[in-house]
Design a protein around this motif. Structure first.
Motif, mmCIF file in Angstrom:
data_model
loop_
_atom_site.group_PDB
_atom_site.id
_atom_site.type_symbol
_atom_site.label_atom_id
_atom_site.label_comp_id
_atom_site.label_asym_id
_atom_site.label_seq_id
_atom_site.Cartn_x
_atom_site.Cartn_y
_atom_site.Cartn_z
ATOM 1 N N GLU A 84 -7.566 31.002 15.777
ATOM 2 C CA GLU A 84 -8.089 31.351 14.445
ATOM 3 C C GLU A 84 -6.983 31.237 13.396
ATOM 4 O O GLU A 84 -5.833 31.635 13.650
ATOM 5 C CB GLU A 84 -8.564 32.814 14.428
ATOM 6 C CG GLU A 84 -9.631 33.143 15.449
ATOM 7 C CD GLU A 84 -11.021 33.191 14.856
ATOM 8 O OE1 GLU A 84 -11.151 33.087 13.628
ATOM 9 O OE2 GLU A 84 -11.980 33.331 15.647
ATOM 10 N N SER A 85 -7.335 30.749 12.235
ATOM 11 C CA SER A 85 -6.476 30.820 11.041
ATOM 12 C C SER A 85 -5.084 30.225 11.223
ATOM 13 O O SER A 85 -4.146 30.695 10.612
ATOM 14 C CB SER A 85 -6.323 32.287 10.587
ATOM 15 O OG SER A 85 -7.576 32.891 10.496
ATOM 16 N N LEU A 86 -4.954 29.224 12.054
ATOM 17 C CA LEU A 86 -3.620 28.610 12.205
ATOM 18 C C LEU A 86 -3.624 27.175 11.705
ATOM 19 O O LEU A 86 -2.881 26.334 12.192
ATOM 20 C CB LEU A 86 -3.160 28.672 13.661
ATOM 21 C CG LEU A 86 -2.320 29.895 14.036
ATOM 22 C CD1 LEU A 86 -1.811 29.770 15.473
ATOM 23 C CD2 LEU A 86 -1.114 30.085 13.111
ATOM 24 N N SER A 87 -4.464 26.925 10.707
ATOM 25 C CA SER A 87 -4.536 25.580 10.163
ATOM 26 C C SER A 87 -3.201 25.184 9.538
ATOM 27 O O SER A 87 -2.563 25.978 8.844
ATOM 28 C CB SER A 87 -5.632 25.512 9.094
ATOM 29 O OG SER A 87 -5.679 24.209 8.558
ATOM 30 N N GLN A 88 -2.790 23.956 9.814
ATOM 31 C CA GLN A 88 -1.508 23.458 9.332
ATOM 32 C C GLN A 88 -1.523 21.946 9.444
ATOM 33 O O GLN A 88 -2.050 21.394 10.406
ATOM 34 C CB GLN A 88 -0.372 24.069 10.191
ATOM 35 C CG GLN A 88 0.969 23.358 10.126
ATOM 36 C CD GLN A 88 1.654 23.481 8.757
ATOM 37 O OE1 GLN A 88 1.421 24.444 8.028
ATOM 38 N NE2 GLN A 88 2.471 22.512 8.412
ATOM 39 N N ASP A 89 -0.932 21.273 8.489
ATOM 40 C CA ASP A 89 -0.821 19.820 8.555
ATOM 41 C C ASP A 89 0.308 19.437 9.521
ATOM 42 O O ASP A 89 1.166 20.269 9.823
ATOM 43 C CB ASP A 89 -0.531 19.264 7.151
ATOM 44 C CG ASP A 89 -1.251 17.949 6.921
ATOM 45 O OD1 ASP A 89 -1.547 17.274 7.935
ATOM 46 O OD2 ASP A 89 -1.519 17.608 5.760
ATOM 47 N N SER A 90 0.334 18.173 9.935
ATOM 48 C CA SER A 90 1.388 17.764 10.876
ATOM 49 C C SER A 90 2.645 17.337 10.100
ATOM 50 O O SER A 90 3.101 16.203 10.181
ATOM 51 C CB SER A 90 0.897 16.633 11.779
ATOM 52 O OG SER A 90 0.298 15.608 11.028
ATOM 53 N N VAL A 91 3.159 18.281 9.333
ATOM 54 C CA VAL A 91 4.387 18.072 8.549
ATOM 55 C C VAL A 91 5.337 19.247 8.802
ATOM 56 O O VAL A 91 4.878 20.343 9.132
ATOM 57 C CB VAL A 91 4.086 17.978 7.029
ATOM 58 C CG1 VAL A 91 3.294 16.723 6.709
ATOM 59 C CG2 VAL A 91 3.340 19.212 6.521
ATOM 60 N N VAL A 98 -6.667 23.080 6.216
ATOM 61 C CA VAL A 98 -7.988 23.540 5.771
ATOM 62 C C VAL A 98 -7.870 25.042 5.527
ATOM 63 O O VAL A 98 -7.536 25.788 6.443
ATOM 64 C CB VAL A 98 -9.060 23.274 6.859
ATOM 65 C CG1 VAL A 98 -10.411 23.835 6.428
ATOM 66 C CG2 VAL A 98 -9.154 21.797 7.187
ATOM 67 N N GLU A 99 -8.122 25.461 4.292
ATOM 68 C CA GLU A 99 -8.003 26.889 3.947
ATOM 69 C C GLU A 99 -8.867 27.731 4.890
ATOM 70 O O GLU A 99 -10.063 27.476 5.036
ATOM 71 C CB GLU A 99 -8.448 27.080 2.479
ATOM 72 C CG GLU A 99 -7.900 28.317 1.807
ATOM 73 C CD GLU A 99 -6.364 28.432 1.819
ATOM 74 O OE1 GLU A 99 -5.879 29.451 2.327
ATOM 75 O OE2 GLU A 99 -5.683 27.508 1.312
ATOM 76 N N GLY A 100 -8.244 28.692 5.559
ATOM 77 C CA GLY A 100 -8.986 29.577 6.484
ATOM 78 C C GLY A 100 -9.349 28.908 7.807
ATOM 79 O O GLY A 100 -10.034 29.498 8.646
ATOM 80 N N GLY A 101 -8.923 27.674 8.001
ATOM 81 C CA GLY A 101 -9.313 26.923 9.212
ATOM 82 C C GLY A 101 -8.497 27.286 10.439
ATOM 83 O O GLY A 101 -7.504 28.000 10.361
ATOM 84 N N HIS A 102 -8.949 26.791 11.581
ATOM 85 C CA HIS A 102 -8.257 27.040 12.848
ATOM 86 C C HIS A 102 -7.151 26.010 13.055
ATOM 87 O O HIS A 102 -7.046 25.040 12.304
ATOM 88 C CB HIS A 102 -9.243 26.963 14.012
ATOM 89 C CG HIS A 102 -10.489 27.775 13.795
ATOM 90 N ND1 HIS A 102 -10.462 29.036 13.265
ATOM 91 C CD2 HIS A 102 -11.795 27.476 14.030
ATOM 92 C CE1 HIS A 102 -11.702 29.512 13.197
ATOM 93 N NE2 HIS A 102 -12.531 28.580 13.635
ATOM 94 N N GLY A 103 -6.362 26.224 14.097
ATOM 95 C CA GLY A 103 -5.292 25.265 14.378
ATOM 96 C C GLY A 103 -4.856 25.312 15.834
ATOM 97 O O GLY A 103 -5.047 26.318 16.524
ATOM 98 N N HIS A 104 -4.275 24.201 16.292
ATOM 99 C CA HIS A 104 -3.825 24.119 17.684
ATOM 100 C C HIS A 104 -2.395 24.631 17.827
ATOM 101 O O HIS A 104 -1.487 23.904 18.218
ATOM 102 C CB HIS A 104 -4.007 22.702 18.231
ATOM 103 C CG HIS A 104 -5.369 22.500 18.806
ATOM 104 N ND1 HIS A 104 -5.744 23.057 20.010
ATOM 105 C CD2 HIS A 104 -6.472 21.884 18.323
ATOM 106 C CE1 HIS A 104 -7.011 22.763 20.261
ATOM 107 N NE2 HIS A 104 -7.473 22.052 19.248
#
Ligand code: ZN
Length: 466
Positions: A84-91, A98-104
């Protein structure tokens, strides 16, 4: 050399595998919602002529994919849930994708895909007649909530396996030789009486009960063995403060070096919850064990086998861009963060000044891995696991930095190395009867007495955070 052919197969499939890993990274799905990822992997395995079951008992996003026949049966465990809530670009700087999005942030997009790559390479070797036996890929949902493998084990999906192989993204290239923490995940539900806030004397607040339970639990900590940890969050009841909430839940995760610690601590935590209910005039309506796991039991013969294969491969192949990306991230860490990051992944002091570890660490003096998972299959089958470097030293799991790396080429290069290590170990186990017998004998000699933590009628379910 057939093993060379297996590794060539992973090279040939590297584009397909990195595309799959990136695709799952771009559509991060949390535990028990991994619809896109499971369909994608099932389709690729079906196209590769595996006998695929997508959707297991209570786990619609679980996969069992099998190729070949007869013994030995080697299982490769994959995962694909995000956080949950670990959205981040690959930079290499903080940039929310994505605001409020999930992430790996745990790299399960790489974990599962690396397993798929290894399974396909072994399938091709069986097809060529180089190997005999059965290869199985297990898509295990909901690792982050300690759920998937526990239920898959209870429901017999791993039956007849001779060995289970697993890897996890990290900062090191090293086998897991020591146990990880036992854990349990529990939701406490309190039921009160609702009322309009100005007439709160007519109500009984379930939120008060949760708050008092958490206070009591924090006092309990001092009187438990130091090794017992617990963490909690309050599950939102979605109402404004002008209403007395009649339902509220507290979600606990407990960890300890061994199951026995938790067996002792858990009833005391339940007593605290009962006390909180009594104090507030509410009812402790439900105590639901959602999942958890015993401490992981590691097979040393399999650990040695992973090291042999890593040595033969010579380590992951990172590019100049990967090192530059890693340095940019690493420069943002304090020395203390780097030190703890190195320790978390069993990196020995001689490598502390490295940014991105391309060396192989065959062993370490760490006594326990400070992580936990749904590790119960390791109590029933010989189980081997390893870390492969997919991010620089100083990056911890469950962080935006990890999300950044698992969508970048560092993650992909680490994954391909892991895939080859898994496939090489599978090849050895399927082609060397004496080796597999040694693995199985080591496991049998442990004489483990497995006890399942969930009831026979428990159903996997998702915790709703909001
Ligand atoms: Zn993980």
């Amino acid at each position: 050399m057939s093993k060379k052919k297996i590794w060539e197969s992973i090279d040939q499939n590297s584009q397909m595998l990195t595309k799959m890993a990136r695709d799952i990274w771009e559509y991060p799905e949390v535990s028990l919602e991994e619809v896109h990822a499971s369909k994608l992997q099932a389709k690729v395995l079906e196209d590769a002529q595996f006998n695929v079951t997508l959707g297991l008992k209570g786990l619609p996003t679980g996969i069992v994919a099998e190729y070949g026949s007869g013994k030995p049966i080697i299982g490769i465990l994959g995962e694909y849930d995000a956080l949950e809530s670990l959205s981040q670009d690959s930079v290499p700087e903080r940039k929310i994708r994505v605001e409020g999005g999930h992430g790996h942030g745990c790299g399960h997009n790489l974990l599962g895909t690396g397993g798929v790559g290894a399974a396909i390479a072994i399938k091709e070797a069986i097809e060529r007649g180089d190997l005999h036996g059965t290869i199985r890929y297990y898509g295990c949902p909901a690792e982050e909530e300690l759920v998937g493998k526990l239920f898959m084990l209870r429901d017999g999906y791993f039956d007849n396996c001779d060995a289970l192989l697993y890897w996890h993204p990290g900062a090191n290239n090293t086998p897991w030789r020591v146990p990880c923490l036992a854990s349990t995940s529990i939701v406490f539900t309190f039921k009160g009486i609702t009322a309009h806030a100005p007439q709160a004397h007519l109500g009984r607040s379930a939120l008060d009960a949760v708050e008092l339970m958490n206070v009591g639990a924090n006092y309990l900590r001092e009187h438990l063995p130091r090794e017992v940890m617990f963490h909690y969050s309050i599950l939102g009841n979605g109402i404004a403060p002008n209403t007395v909430p009649d339902i509220c839940q507290s979600w606990y995760m407990m960890r300890a070096p061994e199951r026995s610690y938790l067996d002792e601590a858990f009833p005391r935590l339940v007593d605290v919850a009962k006390g909180a209910a009594m104090m507030t005039g509410t009812a402790l309506e439900n105590v639901e064990v959602l999942g958890g796991g015993n401490d992981m039991v590691m097979n040393q013969t399999l650990a040695d086998l992973f090291v042999e294969n890593m040595d033969e491969l010579g380590g992951p192949s990172f590019t100049e861009e990967d090192y530059a990306f890693a340095k940019q991230l690493s420069d943002q860490f304090t020395p203390e963060q780097k030190l703890w990051g190195a320790k978390a992944f069993q990196i020995p002091p001689e490598y502390y000044d490295k940014v991105l570890l391309d060396k192989i660490v065959p062993t370490s003096d760490v006594k326990i891995l400070p992580i936990s998972g749904d590790a119960d299959p390791s109590w029933v089958f010989p189980f081997g696991a390893f870390f492969a470097a997919t991010w620089p030293i100083g990056v911890f799991t469950h962080t935006w930095q990890a999300t950044a790396c698992t969508g970048s080429s560092i993650g992909m290069h680490g994954m391909l190395f892991a895939s080859k290590t898994l496939a090489g170990a599978c090849y050895d186990l399927m082609s060397n009867e004496a080796l597999l017998s040694k693995v199985k004998k080591e496991f049998k000699d442990l004489n483990l007495d497995y006890k399942c933590n969930i009831s026979a009628d428990a159903v996997p379910r998702k915790v709703k955070l909001k």
